[in-house]
Design a protein around this motif. Structure first.
Motif, short mmCIF file in Angstrom:
data_model
loop_
_atom_site.label_atom_id
_atom_site.label_comp_id
_atom_site.label_asym_id
_atom_site.label_seq_id
_atom_site.Cartn_x
_atom_site.Cartn_y
_atom_site.Cartn_z
N ASP A 206 1.01 -0.93 -0.25
CA ASP A 206 0.15 -0.26 -0.10
C ASP A 206 1.01 1.16 -0.37
O ASP A 206 0.76 1.89 0.49
CB ASP A 206 -1.13 0.14 1.27
N GLY A 207 2.08 0.97 -0.51
CA GLY A 207 2.27 2.24 -1.00
C GLY A 207 3.29 2.68 0.11
O GLY A 207 4.28 3.94 0.07
N LEU A 208 3.53 1.38 1.12
CA LEU A 208 5.04 1.59 1.86
C LEU A 208 5.77 0.99 1.77
O LEU A 208 5.41 0.16 1.17
CB LEU A 208 4.13 1.70 3.38
N SER A 209 6.96 0.72 2.22
CA SER A 209 8.23 -0.48 2.55
C SER A 209 8.58 -0.55 4.20
O SER A 209 9.46 -0.21 4.53
CB SER A 209 9.50 0.40 1.47
N PHE A 210 8.24 -2.11 3.71
CA PHE A 210 9.30 -2.61 5.66
C PHE A 210 9.56 -3.85 5.06
O PHE A 210 10.39 -4.15 4.39
CB PHE A 210 7.88 -2.70 6.67
N PHE A 211 10.94 -4.10 6.61
CA PHE A 211 11.41 -4.88 6.15
C PHE A 211 11.50 -5.65 7.74
O PHE A 211 10.60 -5.35 9.22
CB PHE A 211 12.95 -4.38 6.39
N SER A 212 11.18 -6.62 7.58
CA SER A 212 10.57 -7.71 8.21
C SER A 212 12.14 -7.97 9.49
O SER A 212 13.53 -8.43 9.09
CB SER A 212 10.37 -9.12 8.54
N MET A 213 12.16 -8.18 10.92
CA MET A 213 12.47 -8.47 11.85
C MET A 213 12.16 -9.73 12.96
O MET A 213 11.12 -9.01 13.26
CB MET A 213 13.49 -7.08 12.80
N THR A 214 12.95 -10.37 12.95
CA THR A 214 12.34 -11.53 13.82
C THR A 214 12.80 -11.81 15.01
O THR A 214 14.25 -11.90 15.13
CB THR A 214 12.68 -12.98 13.36
N GLU A 231 7.33 -11.30 15.03
CA GLU A 231 8.07 -10.53 14.21
C GLU A 231 7.26 -9.18 13.77
O GLU A 231 5.89 -9.05 13.79
CB GLU A 231 6.89 -11.72 12.65
N ALA A 232 8.25 -8.01 13.66
CA ALA A 232 7.78 -6.74 13.17
C ALA A 232 8.75 -6.70 11.49
O ALA A 232 9.21 -6.66 11.60
CB ALA A 232 8.30 -6.21 14.42
N PHE A 233 7.51 -5.31 11.61
CA PHE A 233 7.64 -5.02 10.57
C PHE A 233 8.18 -3.66 10.57
O PHE A 233 7.29 -2.60 10.96
CB PHE A 233 6.56 -4.90 9.22
N LEU A 234 9.16 -3.17 9.82
CA LEU A 234 10.20 -1.89 10.38
C LEU A 234 10.11 -1.04 9.14
O LEU A 234 9.83 -1.26 8.13
CB LEU A 234 11.29 -1.54 11.27
N PRO A 235 10.57 -0.11 8.98
CA PRO A 235 10.11 0.77 7.59
C PRO A 235 11.70 1.18 7.26
O PRO A 235 12.63 0.85 7.57
CB PRO A 235 9.83 2.35 8.39
N GLU A 242 9.36 9.17 7.08
CA GLU A 242 7.96 9.57 7.41
C GLU A 242 6.91 9.78 7.00
O GLU A 242 5.90 10.41 7.91
CB GLU A 242 8.44 10.91 6.17
N ALA A 243 5.75 8.72 6.81
CA ALA A 243 4.17 8.49 7.17
C ALA A 243 4.09 8.11 8.12
O ALA A 243 2.66 7.99 8.78
CB ALA A 243 4.02 7.16 5.48
N LEU A 244 4.93 7.21 9.32
CA LEU A 244 4.80 6.40 9.81
C LEU A 244 4.69 7.14 11.19
O LEU A 244 4.27 7.45 12.13
CB LEU A 244 5.49 5.69 10.37
#
Length: 258
Positions: A206-214, A231-235, A242-244
């Motif tokens: 949805d227009g945002l980009s995340f990387f996952s961290m376990t 499992e976390a999804f960070l910018p 900026e959006a968050l």
């Protein structure tokens, strides 16, 4: 061949370790290890645990090895225990600390145990049946009625998820994970062999980009706890951060107010 010997041989072959290497690591003779695997010698519970440790066998499978050898399980499995509740409450604090970034607590089969409020960003618009407990987060992500239509790099993310599931299945030998992998592979979405164009494989959603961290517990001695992961999804880029940012600021102020 005895059942415990067969299982030990399976794990040794799976880890691609020779009898000689394993015997050296565990401090037993290669001859005795051979006798254990063929059933000519009955291993003690201490030897089973020592070999399992060197083979990096999951705690649940170590208990199965002990049972196959005629011994009681060594590692407890607490599904309803006050000490387990204490740890789960602490993990909920970890989930809340990631807000507004999505974060979930999952078990060994990727079943959602808990989630923070940020996960609503991912689940909005998903088919209601996919959100009925027990929720499998990988199925939710890749199912055509789940998140998949809004994942902008679906082929890349799908390839990443399947490769990760392959590694987990190889490490655990879990047949449930093997079946889940086959189910996910049958979903549409394609695959890619392209190398990631950044430092990590992103989830573009949805227009945002995340990387996952376990995150996992560092010293678990309980089967249930050893199989939990956050499992976390960070910018993954400045635009997403900026959006968050307004939501992050709201989360901080809300925490202080509470």
């Amino acid at each position: 061949m005895s059942e415990v010997g067969r299982l030990l041989r399976h794990w040794r072959d799976d880890r691609r370790i020779s009898q000689l290497d394993l015997s050296a690591r565990a401090g037993v003779s290669a001859r005795h290890l051979s006798f254990v695997e063929t059933g000519r010698s009955r291993p003690t519970s201490e030897m089973i645990l020592r070999l399992a440790e060197e083979l990096n066998v999951p705690l649940r499978a170590r208990n199965e090895l002990l049972l196959a050898g005629g011994f009681a399980p060594f590692y407890p499995e607490k599904s309803d225990d006050r000490s387990l509740d204490t740890i789960l409450r602490a993990l909920r604090t970890v989930l809340a600390g990631h807000e507004p970034c999505p974060a979930v607590l999952v078990d060994r089969h990727w079943t959602m145990v808990d989630a923070n409020n940020g996960v609503a960003r991912f689940t909005a618009g998903c088919a209601p049946e996919l959100l009925e407990p027990p929720v499998n987060v990988l199925r939710l992500a890749l199912h055509p009625d789940g998140m998949a239509p809004r994942i902008e790099n679906l082929a890349q993310w799908r390839t990443h998820v399947l490769h990760r599931l392959d590694r987990q299945t190889a490490a655990t030998g879990d047949p449930v994970l093997r079946e889940l992998r086959q189910e996910l592979a049958d979903y549409p979405g394609g695959s890619t062999r392209d190398e990631p164009d950044g430092l990590v494989v992103p989830l573009r959603f949805d227009g945002l980009s995340f990387f996952s961290m376990t995150s996992v517990l560092g010293t678990p001695r309980d089967v249930t706890l050893s199989e939990l992961a956050v499992e976390a999804f960070l910018p993954a880029d400045p635009a997403t951060a900026e959006a968050l940012r307004p939501e992050m600021a709201g989360s901080v102020h809300g925490s202080r107010a509470g």
